[in-house]
Write a protein that holds these residues in place. Sequence first.
Motif, PDB file in Angstrom:
ATOM      1  N   GLU A   1      38.180  -6.843  36.971  1.00  0.00           N
ATOM      2  CA  GLU A   1      37.936  -7.039  35.536  1.00  0.00           C
ATOM      3  C   GLU A   1      36.752  -6.219  35.024  1.00  0.00           C
ATOM      4  O   GLU A   1      36.573  -6.095  33.816  1.00  0.00           O
ATOM      5  N   THR A   2      35.944  -5.685  35.925  1.00  0.00           N
ATOM      6  CA  THR A   2      34.763  -4.913  35.514  1.00  0.00           C
ATOM      7  C   THR A   2      35.059  -3.443  35.287  1.00  0.00           C
ATOM      8  O   THR A   2      34.201  -2.702  34.826  1.00  0.00           O
ATOM      9  N   GLY A   3      36.282  -3.011  35.626  1.00  0.00           N
ATOM     10  CA  GLY A   3      36.603  -1.592  35.528  1.00  0.00           C
ATOM     11  C   GLY A   3      36.079  -0.775  36.694  1.00  0.00           C
ATOM     12  O   GLY A   3      35.973   0.455  36.602  1.00  0.00           O
ATOM     13  N   ALA A   4      35.727  -1.421  37.800  1.00  0.00           N
ATOM     14  CA  ALA A   4      35.179  -0.729  38.967  1.00  0.00           C
ATOM     15  C   ALA A   4      36.181   0.280  39.519  1.00  0.00           C
ATOM     16  O   ALA A   4      37.393   0.027  39.546  1.00  0.00           O
ATOM     17  N   GLU A   5      35.656   1.426  39.984  1.00  0.00           N
ATOM     18  CA  GLU A   5      36.474   2.493  40.543  1.00  0.00           C
ATOM     19  C   GLU A   5      35.861   2.978  41.859  1.00  0.00           C
ATOM     20  O   GLU A   5      34.655   2.815  42.088  1.00  0.00           O
ATOM     21  N   PRO A   6      36.665   3.605  42.734  1.00  0.00           N
ATOM     22  CA  PRO A   6      36.100   4.189  43.953  1.00  0.00           C
ATOM     23  C   PRO A   6      35.179   5.363  43.595  1.00  0.00           C
ATOM     24  O   PRO A   6      35.426   6.084  42.626  1.00  0.00           O
ATOM     25  N   MET A   7      34.124   5.547  44.372  1.00  0.00           N
ATOM     26  CA  MET A   7      33.235   6.687  44.174  1.00  0.00           C
ATOM     27  C   MET A   7      33.892   7.980  44.660  1.00  0.00           C
ATOM     28  O   MET A   7      34.815   7.971  45.473  1.00  0.00           O
ATOM     29  N   ARG A   8      33.363   9.111  44.195  1.00  0.00           N
ATOM     30  CA  ARG A   8      33.925  10.405  44.578  1.00  0.00           C
ATOM     31  C   ARG A   8      33.449  10.862  45.948  1.00  0.00           C
ATOM     32  O   ARG A   8      34.158  11.604  46.631  1.00  0.00           O
ATOM     33  N   ILE A   9      32.239  10.447  46.362  1.00  0.00           N
ATOM     34  CA  ILE A   9      31.683  10.977  47.608  1.00  0.00           C
ATOM     35  C   ILE A   9      31.551   9.890  48.660  1.00  0.00           C
ATOM     36  O   ILE A   9      32.154   9.981  49.729  1.00  0.00           O
ATOM     37  N   ALA A  10      30.751   8.866  48.400  1.00  0.00           N
ATOM     38  CA  ALA A  10      30.472   7.833  49.398  1.00  0.00           C
ATOM     39  C   ALA A  10      31.759   7.116  49.807  1.00  0.00           C
ATOM     40  O   ALA A  10      32.546   6.681  48.963  1.00  0.00           O
ATOM     41  N   SER A  11      31.955   6.963  51.107  1.00  0.00           N
ATOM     42  CA  SER A  11      33.223   6.456  51.621  1.00  0.00           C
ATOM     43  C   SER A  11      33.467   4.994  51.296  1.00  0.00           C
ATOM     44  O   SER A  11      34.619   4.560  51.217  1.00  0.00           O
ATOM     45  N   GLN A  12      32.411   4.205  51.101  1.00  0.00           N
ATOM     46  CA  GLN A  12      32.554   2.783  50.782  1.00  0.00           C
ATOM     47  C   GLN A  12      31.970   2.451  49.417  1.00  0.00           C
ATOM     48  O   GLN A  12      31.697   1.295  49.118  1.00  0.00           O
ATOM     49  N   GLY A  13      31.811   3.462  48.577  1.00  0.00           N
ATOM     50  CA  GLY A  13      31.173   3.262  47.287  1.00  0.00           C
ATOM     51  C   GLY A  13      32.111   2.791  46.197  1.00  0.00           C
ATOM     52  O   GLY A  13      33.278   3.189  46.121  1.00  0.00           O
TER      53      GLY A  13
END
Length: 429
Positions: free
Chosen positions: A175-187
């Motif tokens: 619900e927060t709009g969270a997305e995977p990061m582009r670089i960090a593998s677990q970000g």
Amino acid sequence: MRLGGRLAAAIEVLRDMEQRRRPVAEALKDWGLSHRFAGSGDRGAIGNIVYDTLRRRLSAAWLMDDDSVRGQAFGALILEWGLSPDAINTELTGDRFAPEPLSADELAGVQRRLREQMPDEVRADCPDWVVPHLQAAFGEAWAQEAAGLADRPPLDLRANTLMSDRETVLRELGETGAEPMRIASQGVRIAPIAGGGRHPNVQAEPAFQKGWFEIQDEGSQVAAELAGAKPGMQVLDYCAGGGGKTLALAAIMKNEGRIVAHDSEKQRLAPIFDRLRRSEVRNVEVMARAPELEPLVGSMDIVLIDAPCTGSGTWRRRPDAKWRLSQKQVDQRCREQADILDKASRFVKPGGRLVYITCSVFDAENRDQLEAFAARNEAFKIVDHVALWRESFPDAADLARVDARGGIRLSPALSGTDGFYFSALERAG
């Protein structure tokens, strides 16, 4: 409160900071305590205006042709909130708590400036004496990078793989709009807020209480991954502070091996204990006293130094700091960094690695320190940072400035992270 009242309150806070030379967090807290009628939404919006004004102080003043805090605050609303001058005046009309609306001359002046090209030294939004440091670090891209350091920051999280994974965290925070990061593998990233909005209170989420994720900037996560820690290793986090990288290293090492967390200012270690328990980290020992480290001399696979620095890479989050910084403070930090490098290097075993990290973008604290240390310590050789980056993040070749012998630099404009520097040396076997 309407926009006018919020704007007036922000101007009051900014004037308080200017007159009493106090940090922004302290000034905002005191305002909130003395104005308890203001709700959380009001306080959040007021804080946004204050922070935006500090981030965009020069460009806002240029736009308004007015370097008073009033002019800067109006300019910040135009630049960061996307409000037109006429829309601001409409919002202020009829609000008895609002500051004076923009005059006809001010409106005409702003419209004229909006048609002009903003000079580099203005859009950089930093003190004049800092410009040579930025030019040395970023070359022709210095103004763009400086402007990136004045943007609103995202909210960055790291999935704790000891208890969860990124996909699970993303579902929990859907619900927060969270997305995977582009670089960090677990970000995991929640985008910067807009206007008067606020980031969600992720620490109230059950997933946070269960230890499934930590708040950590992507640059810091990337630095931890680059360090090269593996299960079973012996690692010393020499400037551990609150433990962000310590926890990241523990997850990378799958709770196997040993991590010693140390900081010369033991009060900075205080948050680490609760964080370790919540994250179910079991391979970390906290050692606050320097004599406790002596048995570790020459025995550690990795010694990681997250060195005290000017924090110039974190200006998105701490914009008041850039206006308080001085060359004298830079020089002091550089002396401290050289001393820490010499002290910490004693713990690296033959064949081991010394990792040096800062959240600064200044060469004096980064590349210069690396080269100076290597010159006075022949037993340590600088690793090939190009090869290290390619091996660690093969899909992010264009998201960092990498020099084989000069280290790895991350920045808001290029990498989307805070400003970070990473370098590593290996001790001869």
